[in-house]
Design an enzyme around this catalytic site. Structure first.
Site, short mmCIF file in Angstrom:
data_model
loop_
_atom_site.label_atom_id
_atom_site.label_comp_id
_atom_site.label_asym_id
_atom_site.label_seq_id
_atom_site.Cartn_x
_atom_site.Cartn_y
_atom_site.Cartn_z
N GLY A 154 0.81 -1.21 0.00
CA GLY A 154 0.00 0.00 0.00
C GLY A 154 0.84 1.26 0.00
O GLY A 154 0.59 2.20 -0.75
N TYR A 155 1.87 1.27 0.85
CA TYR A 155 2.77 2.42 0.91
C TYR A 155 3.52 2.58 -0.41
O TYR A 155 3.64 3.69 -0.94
CB TYR A 155 3.76 2.19 2.06
CG TYR A 155 4.75 3.31 2.29
CD1 TYR A 155 4.34 4.57 2.66
CD2 TYR A 155 6.12 3.08 2.15
CE1 TYR A 155 5.25 5.59 2.90
CE2 TYR A 155 7.04 4.09 2.39
CZ TYR A 155 6.60 5.34 2.75
OH TYR A 155 7.50 6.34 2.98
N ALA A 156 4.00 1.48 -0.95
CA ALA A 156 4.75 1.53 -2.20
C ALA A 156 3.88 2.00 -3.37
O ALA A 156 4.35 2.74 -4.24
CB ALA A 156 5.34 0.15 -2.51
N ALA A 158 1.41 4.11 -3.25
CA ALA A 158 1.24 5.56 -3.15
C ALA A 158 2.53 6.29 -3.53
O ALA A 158 2.50 7.32 -4.21
CB ALA A 158 0.82 5.92 -1.73
N LYS A 159 3.67 5.76 -3.09
CA LYS A 159 4.94 6.39 -3.43
C LYS A 159 5.28 6.21 -4.91
O LYS A 159 5.95 7.07 -5.51
CB LYS A 159 6.06 5.81 -2.56
CG LYS A 159 6.02 6.30 -1.11
CD LYS A 159 6.32 7.79 -1.00
CE LYS A 159 6.56 8.21 0.43
NZ LYS A 159 6.89 9.64 0.57
#
Length: 256
Positions: A154-156, A158-159
């Site tokens: 999820g973080y990746a 968005a980044k």
């Protein structure tokens, strides 16, 4: 000094690299607009910078709010008359979980802060930079967009959108003198990681040693040293660099 007299906005100046970036940029001669949601935290950073002879102001901002982003840019202009640099360091990290069962609400929040928040800030500073004939925007991203890690999907995601924002803006701003680049950070030794290692108790030292052994430089890069890459991209030494993604992770991106 690498950033002498440049006016630089840093978002996400919380514990870790955000704070290190503010202090380091000031040490390099920048006039720093220190921003995060917590007024107490950013005022403490400003006091520290001022105590060492630097110039800084504290401006609270939630990058998920367009009006606050515009107010942040206006505060920089009101104080110093221009904006030379923007560091998009604000982020939201969802819970560690596989995408198969990931919280969609947390995923959308990550996109809203990490990607859309950076765009809100870029939109807020571009008019002043365009009028001045140039500027530098540095988007702080993550190794996880190159090297998938369990639970970081999820973080990746968005980044990764932030990475594309860099490339898109670099092209759209052709001829304006405004440069846009990305730094891809990995494991960094600083307050957040120290806290995590401390939470492991007796296993903390073993974890630290194991992680260090897996990174080609032989140690976990300190956040203050990783921030030096940001100063370079903000500086005139990077005048011919735009649309680039610079790995600042001790070579971890090429390690198996």
């Amino acid at each position: 000094m690498l950033l002498k007299d440049k006016v630089v906005i840093v978002t996400g100046a919380g514990p870790g690299m955000g704070q290190a970036t503010c202090r380091g940029a000031a040490a390099e001669g920048a006039r720093v607009v220190v921003s995060a949601r917590s007024r107490d935290a950013i005022e403490a950073i400003v006091a520290d910078i001022a105590g060492k002879g630097g110039e800084a102001i504290a401006v609270p901002c939630d990058v998920s709010d367009t009006d606050q982003c515009q107010a942040l840019a206006k505060a920089a202009i009101d104080q110093w008359g221009r904006i030379d640099g923007l560091v998009n360091s604000a982020y939201f990290h969802p819970d560690w979980m596989n995408l198969e069962t990931h919280s969609i609400d947390q995923l959308l929040q990550a996109f809203n802060v990490n990607a859309a928040g950076a765009l809100r800030m870029a939109q807020s500073v571009i008019p002043a930079m365009r009028e001045a004939g140039g500027g530098s925007i540095v988007n702080v991203s993550t190794l996880a967009t190159r090297k998938p890690m369990p639970g970081e999907g999820g973080y990746a995601m968005a980044k990764a959108a932030l990475n594309q924002l860099t490339r898109q803006l670099a092209v759209e701003l052709s001829g304006t003198g405004i440069r846009v680049n990305t730094t891809l950070m990995g494991w960094m030794m600083g307050a957040p990681l120290e806290g995590y290692i401390g939470s492991l108790g007796d296993q903390g030292d073993a974890f630290r040693a194991q992680r260090a052994s897996e990174i080609p430089v032989g140690h976990i890069p300190p956040d203050a040293d990783c921030a030096k890459a940001i100063y370079f991209l903000l500086s005139d030494y990077a005048s011919e660099i735009t649309g680039a993604a610079l790995d600042v992770n001790g070579g971890d991106w090429v390690a198996p």
